[in-house]
Design an enzyme around this catalytic site. Structure first.
Site, PDB file in Angstrom:
ATOM      1  N   ASP A  79      59.672 104.447   4.691  1.00  0.00           N
ATOM      2  CA  ASP A  79      58.693 103.753   5.855  1.00  0.00           C
ATOM      3  C   ASP A  79      58.752 102.117   5.456  1.00  0.00           C
ATOM      4  OD1 ASP A  79      58.077 106.128   6.693  1.00  0.00           O
ATOM      5  OD2 ASP A  79      56.029 105.996   5.658  1.00  0.00           O
ATOM      6  N   GLY A  80      58.658 101.692   4.482  1.00  0.00           N
ATOM      7  CA  GLY A  80      59.027  99.997   4.132  1.00  0.00           C
ATOM      8  C   GLY A  80      60.012  99.478   4.883  1.00  0.00           C
ATOM      9  N   ASN A 129      52.730  98.864  12.362  1.00  0.00           N
ATOM     10  CA  ASN A 129      51.656  99.892  11.822  1.00  0.00           C
ATOM     11  C   ASN A 129      50.201  99.335  11.554  1.00  0.00           C
ATOM     12  OD1 ASN A 129      52.677  98.150   9.749  1.00  0.00           O
ATOM     13  ND2 ASN A 129      52.185  99.328   8.279  1.00  0.00           N
ATOM     14  N   ASP A 130      50.121  98.129  10.862  1.00  0.00           N
ATOM     15  CA  ASP A 130      48.880  97.299  10.642  1.00  0.00           C
ATOM     16  C   ASP A 130      48.851  96.093  10.214  1.00  0.00           C
ATOM     17  OD1 ASP A 130      49.263  97.278   7.774  1.00  0.00           O
ATOM     18  OD2 ASP A 130      48.787  99.518   7.530  1.00  0.00           O
ATOM     19  N   ASP A 179      35.820  94.801   0.921  1.00  0.00           N
ATOM     20  CA  ASP A 179      36.953  94.472   0.193  1.00  0.00           C
ATOM     21  C   ASP A 179      38.199  93.746   1.127  1.00  0.00           C
ATOM     22  OD1 ASP A 179      35.929  94.970  -2.060  1.00  0.00           O
ATOM     23  OD2 ASP A 179      36.777  96.903  -2.181  1.00  0.00           O
ATOM     24  N   THR A 190      49.575 102.291   7.220  1.00  0.00           N
ATOM     25  CA  THR A 190      50.228 102.704   5.805  1.00  0.00           C
ATOM     26  C   THR A 190      49.484 102.124   4.682  1.00  0.00           C
ATOM     27  OG1 THR A 190      51.814 101.006   6.054  1.00  0.00           O
ATOM     28  CG2 THR A 190      52.298 103.576   6.789  1.00  0.00           C
ATOM     29  N   ALA A 191      48.464 101.245   4.851  1.00  0.00           N
ATOM     30  CA  ALA A 191      48.038 100.196   3.870  1.00  0.00           C
ATOM     31  C   ALA A 191      46.827 100.756   2.992  1.00  0.00           C
ATOM     32  CB  ALA A 191      47.398  98.987   4.533  1.00  0.00           C
ATOM     33  N   TYR A 192      46.385 102.218   3.675  1.00  0.00           N
ATOM     34  CA  TYR A 192      45.129 102.763   2.850  1.00  0.00           C
ATOM     35  C   TYR A 192      45.347 103.281   1.391  1.00  0.00           C
ATOM     36  CZ  TYR A 192      47.675 106.920   4.018  1.00  0.00           C
ATOM     37  OH  TYR A 192      48.545 108.022   4.372  1.00  0.00           O
TER      38      TYR A 192
END
Length: 265
Positions: free
Chosen positions: A141-142, A221-222, A251, A262-264
């Site tokens: 994904d990256g 994505n985000d 936070d 995809t950051a969660y």
């Protein structure tokens, strides 16, 4: 919620949207959510994947059968990846057998040890955008997110090939390249146009009221707003189209596209 019931057991699901194949999912189950959002995860933590309904969220706002075959293919991978040469050559052979020319991003080619005769040419990403009509991105994904972000302004189609790691956003596994990729190249595919974010960091100079962008980039994505690697509380005033929405103390904040964050993790 689709699952085997109260007892957590692996299932394999073929997912179709409006009659079009989307993906095969292997997990404890599947949650199809409305825009309101799912509450099922809190009572079913074993469910492996939460997917918003594509039509509700607009993930596939232009989902149509592809008709135009591709002729000029660009290959992109993550440089310095061990074992990159073998799968890259497998894709090159498949593309050439389909009658297409193939160009390889120069750092990817160097990492794979490709010679000049093994492809039609190499170049930087910017140079390849002037030569190709389809990008094949080899990796996880990256890698896909990084290349997609740079290709987006040029309107070049892309397809992701997973190289054995987690690839939630990739379309094919490397084992499927020889059987599935030729059909895509010949026009047998489903096109998805995906919404993206344009993210800017604005900063006010000392003694001035106007702001200037110190960072500007698209995101598939985000976008994440936080204090950095160390978790510390921030207070954020959130506005949408110039209208105040809320003040958030947390936070950080993740602003996600319909593709999903995809950051969660």
């Amino acid at each position: 919620v689709i699952s085997r019931g109260a007892v957590s057991r692996m299932v394999e699901l073929e997912i179709f949207v409006d009659g079009h194949y989307l993906q095969t999912l292997r997990a404890d189950g599947l949650i199809v959510s409305t825009p309101t959002g799912s509450t099922a995860y809190s009572r079913s933590s074993s469910i492996g994947c939460i997917i918003p309904h594509p039509r509700s969220y607009g993930v596939m706002r232009d989902m149509s059968n592809g008709q135009t075959p591709f002729k000029r293919i660009g290959l992109f991978g993550r440089p310095q990846t061990d074992g990159l040469g073998s799968p890259l050559r497998k894709i090159i052979a498949t593309v050439r057998a389909a009658g297409c020319s193939v160009w390889v991003e120069k750092d990817t080619a160097a990492s794979a040890g490709l010679t000049k005769t093994e492809c039609d040419g190499t170049g930087t990403l910017a140079e390849l955008t002037q030569k190709i009509d389809l990008a094949v991105i080899l990796g996880g994904d990256g890698t896909l997110l990084g290349v997609a972000r740079q290709l987006a302004p040029h309107g070049i189609a892309l397809i992701g090939v997973n190289l054995g790691r987690l690839g939630f956003m990739t379309d094919l596994d490397i084992s499927q390249v020889e059987t599935e990729l030729p059909g895509v190249l010949h026009g047998d595919y489903v096109k998805e146009d995906r919404s993206m974010l344009q993210v800017s960091v604005m900063r006010r100079k000392d003694g001035e009221t106007s702001r200037e962008a110190v960072f500007d980039a698209p995101a598939l994505n985000d976008a994440v707003i936080s204090r950095g690697a160390v978790s510390r509380m921030v207070e954020l005033e959130i506005f949408v189209d110039g209208h105040y929405l809320q003040t958030l103390r947390a936070d950080g904040l993740i602003v996600s596209t319909p593709t999903g964050s995809t950051a969660y993790s």
